[in-house]
Design a protein around this motif. Structure first.
Motif, PDB file in Angstrom:
ATOM      1  N   ALA A  42       5.264   5.691   4.702  1.00 33.91           N
ATOM      2  CA  ALA A  42       5.562   5.797   6.202  1.00 33.91           C
ATOM      3  C   ALA A  42       6.596   5.182   6.722  1.00 33.91           C
ATOM      4  O   ALA A  42       7.329   5.580   7.361  1.00 33.91           O
ATOM      5  CB  ALA A  42       4.192   5.250   6.905  1.00 33.91           C
ATOM      6  N   THR A 101      -2.080   5.604   7.463  1.00 34.66           N
ATOM      7  CA  THR A 101      -1.842   4.385   6.547  1.00 34.66           C
ATOM      8  C   THR A 101      -3.229   3.647   6.772  1.00 34.66           C
ATOM      9  O   THR A 101      -3.016   2.573   6.183  1.00 34.66           O
ATOM     10  CB  THR A 101      -0.752   3.450   7.270  1.00 34.66           C
ATOM     11  N   ASP A 134       0.657  -1.212  -0.071  1.00 30.54           N
ATOM     12  CA  ASP A 134       0.007  -0.006  -0.079  1.00 30.54           C
ATOM     13  C   ASP A 134       0.859   1.281   0.097  1.00 30.54           C
ATOM     14  O   ASP A 134       1.969   1.337   0.788  1.00 30.54           O
ATOM     15  CB  ASP A 134      -0.843   0.291   1.358  1.00 30.54           C
ATOM     16  N   THR A 163       0.696   8.226  12.450  1.00 26.10           N
ATOM     17  CA  THR A 163       0.934   7.361  11.426  1.00 26.10           C
ATOM     18  C   THR A 163      -0.058   6.109  11.053  1.00 26.10           C
ATOM     19  O   THR A 163      -0.273   5.691   9.946  1.00 26.10           O
ATOM     20  CB  THR A 163       2.446   6.571  11.461  1.00 26.10           C
ATOM     21  N   ARG A 180       0.644   4.110   1.281  1.00 21.71           N
ATOM     22  CA  ARG A 180       0.597   5.030   2.512  1.00 21.71           C
ATOM     23  C   ARG A 180       1.624   4.160   3.225  1.00 21.71           C
ATOM     24  O   ARG A 180       2.153   4.721   4.141  1.00 21.71           O
ATOM     25  CB  ARG A 180      -0.956   4.962   3.110  1.00 21.71           C
ATOM     26  N   VAL A 181       1.384   2.926   3.493  1.00 21.94           N
ATOM     27  CA  VAL A 181       2.342   1.979   4.260  1.00 21.94           C
ATOM     28  C   VAL A 181       3.725   2.067   3.984  1.00 21.94           C
ATOM     29  O   VAL A 181       4.719   2.298   4.509  1.00 21.94           O
ATOM     30  CB  VAL A 181       2.010   0.451   4.437  1.00 21.94           C
ATOM     31  N   LEU A 198       3.436  -1.391  12.333  1.00 25.25           N
ATOM     32  CA  LEU A 198       3.118  -1.468  11.018  1.00 25.25           C
ATOM     33  C   LEU A 198       3.134  -2.689  10.204  1.00 25.25           C
ATOM     34  O   LEU A 198       2.189  -3.062   9.698  1.00 25.25           O
ATOM     35  CB  LEU A 198       3.522  -0.422  10.089  1.00 25.25           C
TER      36      LEU A 198
END
Length: 220
Positions: free
Chosen positions: A15, A126, A9, A122, A11-12, A92
């Motif tokens: 981050a 995410t 992803d 965060t 976003r992940v 995460l």
């Protein structure tokens, strides 16, 4: 057919990339933290150590994170317990595995309010905040009233507290539960390693050679 996964992803990925980049300056952050301490003062309590290290990431490695993700996918735990959130890098990886399993949750605990605030931002950015519960405070207190068995445990907080936290969790560890500790090369982790490596204490333990080493122990 190619299947996507949460670690891919954007976003992940973004981050993790940003946090690993910041963590590369941990040595500078540690030096600055020492300069801010009063002359002759050395942090001794977990809270003092946490406050002094509020800007230091102290992350697992990317390879270690991928190992955690794979273990979560394989074990399919209902509850993952993490001691030592820091800024949330390892969290995460654990949460990504939980999300891709389609079931489960991550309970993580941290002393530093600064780190908790950053980690929560965060997790929201995410899109993984719905599978993560952050407990604020000393893990010896926050995990005392855990209301469910811990199906997979990551111990990556202060190394001298890993064994006390493990003892706290042991009544909630079913046979087959995996307990993972990072940084096997640190002297402060030796009491923990001596304990889990002794079969008389109810674990089968192996050191996995990733970066600074991870001890993976199976509750017998």
């Amino acid at each position: 057919m190619t299947r996507t996964h949460t670690l891919a992803d954007p976003r992940v990925e973004a981050a993790l990339s940003q946090m690993f980049a910041r963590a590369a300056h941990d040595a500078d952050a540690a030096a600055l933290a020492r300069e801010k301490l009063p002359e002759g003062f050395a942090p001794t309590t977990p809270q003092e150590q946490s406050d002094a290290a509020a800007e230091i990431y102290m992350p697992i490695s990317a390879a270690g994170g991928q190992l955690l993700y794979n273990l979560v996918r394989a074990v399919r735990p209902s509850t993952v317990v993490e001691f030592g959130t820091s800024f949330g890098i390892s969290t995460l990886y654990l949460a990504a595995g939980v999300r891709d399993n389609g079931t489960g949750r991550v309970i993580t605990t941290e002393l530093s309010r600064t780190k908790i605030a950053a980690a929560r931002r965060t997790f929201a950015e995410t899109g993984l905040d719905d599978v993560i519960t952050v407990l604020e405070g000393d893990a010896r207190h926050t995990l005392r009233d855990l209301d469910t068995p811990a199906d997979l445990v990551l111990l990556d907080g202060w190394k001298d507290l890993c064994l006390p936290v493990l003892h706290l969790l042991e009544p909630r560890l079913e046979p087959g539960t995996l307990v993972i500790a990072d940084d096997v090369d640190l002297d402060s982790l030796r009491p923990y390693l001596s304990y889990v490596r002794d079969p008389a204490n109810g674990y089968q333990s192996v050191t996995f050679p990733v970066e600074d080493g991870m001890e993976i122990s199976c509750r017998l």
